[in-house]
Design a protein around this motif. Structure first.
Motif, short mmCIF file in Angstrom:
data_model
loop_
_atom_site.label_atom_id
_atom_site.label_comp_id
_atom_site.label_asym_id
_atom_site.label_seq_id
_atom_site.Cartn_x
_atom_site.Cartn_y
_atom_site.Cartn_z
N ALA A 99 -18.12 46.72 -10.62
CA ALA A 99 -18.32 47.93 -10.85
C ALA A 99 -16.96 48.26 -11.65
O ALA A 99 -16.99 49.53 -12.41
N SER A 100 -16.00 47.52 -11.36
CA SER A 100 -14.58 48.00 -12.20
C SER A 100 -14.26 47.04 -13.12
O SER A 100 -13.03 46.66 -13.59
N ARG A 101 -15.24 46.18 -13.83
CA ARG A 101 -15.01 45.21 -14.80
C ARG A 101 -14.32 45.50 -16.04
O ARG A 101 -14.70 46.56 -16.46
N VAL A 102 -13.28 44.62 -16.42
CA VAL A 102 -12.95 44.96 -17.77
C VAL A 102 -13.02 43.61 -18.63
O VAL A 102 -13.28 42.47 -18.10
N PRO A 103 -13.09 43.62 -19.97
CA PRO A 103 -13.40 42.55 -20.81
C PRO A 103 -12.55 41.40 -20.42
O PRO A 103 -11.21 41.65 -20.41
N ALA A 104 -13.05 40.14 -20.12
CA ALA A 104 -12.37 39.02 -19.85
C ALA A 104 -13.01 37.71 -20.34
O ALA A 104 -13.05 36.75 -19.48
N GLY A 105 -13.74 37.72 -21.16
CA GLY A 105 -14.64 36.42 -21.41
C GLY A 105 -15.63 36.21 -20.48
O GLY A 105 -16.27 36.95 -20.02
N LYS A 106 -15.53 34.89 -20.06
CA LYS A 106 -16.33 34.52 -19.23
C LYS A 106 -15.85 34.66 -17.73
O LYS A 106 -16.24 34.06 -16.55
N SER A 132 -11.18 34.86 -28.15
CA SER A 132 -11.23 33.90 -27.03
C SER A 132 -11.46 32.49 -27.58
O SER A 132 -11.65 32.27 -28.96
N ARG A 133 -10.80 31.51 -26.79
CA ARG A 133 -10.92 30.18 -27.11
C ARG A 133 -12.19 29.65 -27.61
O ARG A 133 -13.33 29.76 -27.30
N TYR A 134 -11.96 29.03 -28.95
CA TYR A 134 -13.25 28.47 -29.59
C TYR A 134 -14.22 29.77 -30.30
O TYR A 134 -15.16 29.19 -31.09
N GLU A 135 -13.62 30.88 -30.25
CA GLU A 135 -14.41 32.10 -30.88
C GLU A 135 -13.84 32.46 -32.40
O GLU A 135 -12.49 31.93 -32.41
N GLU A 136 -14.32 33.02 -33.21
CA GLU A 136 -13.59 33.42 -34.27
C GLU A 136 -12.66 34.45 -34.07
O GLU A 136 -12.52 35.31 -33.09
N SER A 137 -11.55 34.40 -34.85
CA SER A 137 -10.55 35.46 -34.70
C SER A 137 -10.92 36.75 -34.97
O SER A 137 -11.84 36.99 -35.69
N GLY A 138 -10.54 37.73 -34.31
CA GLY A 138 -10.78 38.93 -34.48
C GLY A 138 -12.07 39.27 -33.38
O GLY A 138 -12.39 40.34 -33.21
N GLN A 139 -12.52 38.56 -32.61
CA GLN A 139 -13.47 38.61 -31.70
C GLN A 139 -12.79 38.25 -30.29
O GLN A 139 -11.90 37.59 -30.36
N GLY A 140 -13.67 38.53 -29.09
CA GLY A 140 -12.82 37.85 -27.89
C GLY A 140 -12.34 38.97 -27.30
O GLY A 140 -11.95 40.26 -27.71
N ASP A 141 -12.11 38.48 -26.00
CA ASP A 141 -11.54 39.88 -25.03
C ASP A 141 -9.90 39.39 -24.85
O ASP A 141 -9.34 40.40 -24.07
N TYR A 142 -9.23 38.71 -25.46
CA TYR A 142 -7.79 38.35 -25.24
C TYR A 142 -7.13 38.68 -26.34
O TYR A 142 -7.43 38.53 -27.54
N PRO A 183 -2.04 26.86 -33.89
CA PRO A 183 -0.54 26.93 -33.50
C PRO A 183 0.22 25.90 -32.55
O PRO A 183 -0.91 25.15 -31.91
N TYR A 184 1.08 25.78 -32.71
CA TYR A 184 1.92 24.69 -31.66
C TYR A 184 1.68 25.14 -30.30
O TYR A 184 1.37 24.06 -29.46
N ALA A 185 1.80 26.15 -29.80
CA ALA A 185 1.54 26.88 -28.53
C ALA A 185 0.84 28.13 -28.66
O ALA A 185 1.10 28.77 -29.70
N LEU A 186 0.55 28.95 -27.64
CA LEU A 186 -0.15 29.97 -27.61
C LEU A 186 -0.23 30.81 -26.18
O LEU A 186 -0.44 30.31 -25.20
N VAL A 187 0.32 32.14 -26.15
CA VAL A 187 0.20 32.83 -25.06
C VAL A 187 -0.80 34.02 -25.21
O VAL A 187 -0.95 34.46 -25.94
N GLN A 188 -1.61 33.83 -23.93
CA GLN A 188 -2.78 34.85 -23.91
C GLN A 188 -2.40 36.07 -23.29
O GLN A 188 -1.60 35.92 -22.24
N LEU A 189 -2.77 37.18 -23.62
CA LEU A 189 -2.76 38.36 -22.88
C LEU A 189 -4.06 38.96 -22.62
O LEU A 189 -4.83 39.27 -23.33
N ARG A 190 -4.28 39.34 -21.27
CA ARG A 190 -5.43 39.82 -20.77
C ARG A 190 -5.49 41.27 -20.22
O ARG A 190 -4.48 41.67 -19.74
N PRO A 191 -6.52 42.08 -20.75
CA PRO A 191 -6.43 43.35 -20.33
C PRO A 191 -6.32 43.77 -18.83
O PRO A 191 -7.13 43.09 -18.07
N GLU A 192 -5.39 44.65 -18.45
CA GLU A 192 -5.20 45.11 -17.02
C GLU A 192 -6.23 46.27 -16.81
O GLU A 192 -6.53 46.25 -15.44
#
Length: 447
Positions: free
Chosen positions: A84-91, A184-194, A264-273
């Motif tokens: 009931a407190s879910r926030v977007p985070a892909g799978k 999100s990983r393997y999704e198109e840019s501009g979509q996803g939860d991260y 990218p060579y590397a990537l940092v993901q940020l997830r909604p709090e």
């Protein structure tokens, strides 16, 4: 009416309290807040999430996804609050921390059979506790020093411990979206939860070197620092080699930087709090760097040059017992019958695992106090495998998350690519059968 005393209003304690109370058992829940806080807790609410806000994968082809589904089918109160407190985070299942804790706190306070007592408990054999029919110690991995010391005295062995790391959190409006991008990983840019912060090779090595050189919070002289492998500080992982992070938490696989059209060579993901996405967690960046060092090092991540830190990362000691040696199968102390342990202090690791342990103890102890017996789920299920871990002797017993490695090997030949599906389908079938066999105990009229 049977009575139970529970020490600790964290995830396991609240889950156990609500489960017992729903079976008609009167519960006194002891919580040291607001009088006293552990080093990692800041909120006055119960069931506080001190590390990430993620409850990890919701996919049934993972041990943790299965565990959450099994808890839903057992009508667990905290997994319902999480959903009931879910926030977007892909799978994954991630929650709005405050909303989740508020729901749990309100449920506890509003239950007519739960009485909350705000004071610190220093020993499991205090007179107020032993006046109950059962005592549950659910003090969490940050049990107070007095309580931890008394438990060590009771079991006759020094308590074990490891270190857990917390990742920083930044405000959403301080992220430079001219550099960072959604996806999100393997999704198109501009979509996803991260939100994703891409690094080229030069930027990565600058960040990597700063991690190695950053000032760290010193451990206390009498504590040996042993890190749980699943929650290593990012700087400790970096020490293993300059490509460790690129193949680990900062791996760029499945992403295209929209600025360059290349991976990218590397990537940092940020997830909604939280639900309105005003705060974001730096995924995989748990740390024991000093606040000053964090302020400098994490601003080297492209897109976080002007980051506003809501919370810096930190380290805290997690206390747990050697469960196979110290606990009976019903999670009671061998050295003190009538006193039970629940949650991470037993040697399960993680938010969901802690809830599951509290739920299981509530169900099994409640059945016993109602004059019946509830057998443990089969080892082939996620909950059953986690309980099996707590009763399996090991020369170097370590806390564990829920995963397929805890389950028995297949008794037939299964191709490697099909093993996860096999484990998941076997677990679902066996758990369904177990519930059917014990439905009268699990869902009796007294619940």
């Amino acid at each position: 009416m049977k009575k139970a005393a529970i020490v600790g209003a964290g995830l396991a304690g609240c889950e156990c309290a609500l489960c017992l109370a729903n079976q008609g058992i009167e519960v006194t829940l002891y919580e040291q807040k607001p009088e006293k806080h552990s080093p990692a807790h800041v909120s006055l609410l119960f069931a506080e999430l001190v590390c990430s806000n993620s409850l990890r994968s919701d996919e049934l082809t993972s041990g943790i996804g299965l565990l959450k589904q099994e808890m839903r089918e057992l009508q667990g109160a905290l997994i319902a609050a999480a959903d009931a407190s879910r926030v977007p985070a892909g799978k994954a299942l991630a929650v709005d921390r405050e909303r989740f804790s508020r729901k749990v706190t309100d449920a506890v306070h509003q239950h007519p059979l739960i009485h909350v007592c705000c004071r610190e408990i220093k020993r499991p054999d205090e007179p107020d506790l032993r006046a109950s029919d059962a005592v549950v110690i659910a003090a969490g991995p940050l049990a107070g020093e007095d309580l931890s010391a008394s438990l060590a005295d009771i079991v006759g062995l020094e308590h074990l411990y490891f270190y857990d790391a917390i990742a920083p959190v930044v405000t959403g409006d301080s992220i430079n979206m001219d550099i960072a991008f959604r996806g999100s990983r393997y999704e198109e840019s501009g979509q996803g939860d991260y939100i994703n912060c891409p690094m080229n090779e030069e930027e990565y090595h600058r960040f990597y070197q700063a991690l190695l050189e950053g000032e760290r919070v010193a451990g206390r002289d009498f504590e040996k620092q042993v890190h749980f492998e699943g929650c290593m500080p990012i700087e400790a992982l970096a020490e293993r080699g300059d490509r460790t992070l690129v193949f680990g938490s900062l791996k760029p696989v499945g992403f295209i930087d929209p600025r360059t059209g290349r991976r990218p060579y590397a990537l940092v993901q940020l997830r909604p709090e939280n639900l309105n996405e005003t705060m974001f967690n730096l995924v995989g960046c748990q740390t024991k760097l000093t606040y000053r060092a964090q302020d400098a090092v994490f601003r080297l991540i492209p897109g976080l040059e002007h980051a506003d830190f809501v919370r810096y990362g930190s380290m805290h000691r997690n206390t747990y017992v050697n469960a196979p040696l110290m606990l009976n199968e019903n999670l009671s102390l061998k050295a003190m019958p009538g006193v039970y342990l629940a949650g991470q202090i037993t040697g399960v690791e993680g938010y969901v695992e802690s809830m599951a342990c509290g739920l299981w103890l509530g169900l099994s102890l409640g059945a016993s106090m109602r004059g019946t017996f509830l057998p443990a789920p089969p080892d082939t299920t996620s909950l059953g495998a986690l309980l099996r871990h707590l009763r399996t002797p090991n020369k170097r017993f370590q806390p564990s998350n829920a995963h397929f490695g805890l389950m028995p090997e297949p008794d037939i030949r299964v191709h490697k690519k099909e093993r996860k599906t096999f484990y998941a389908e076997r677990a679902r079938a066996d758990f369904k059968q177990w519930i059917q066999n014990n439905r009268d105990i699990l869902f009796s009229d007294s619940l």
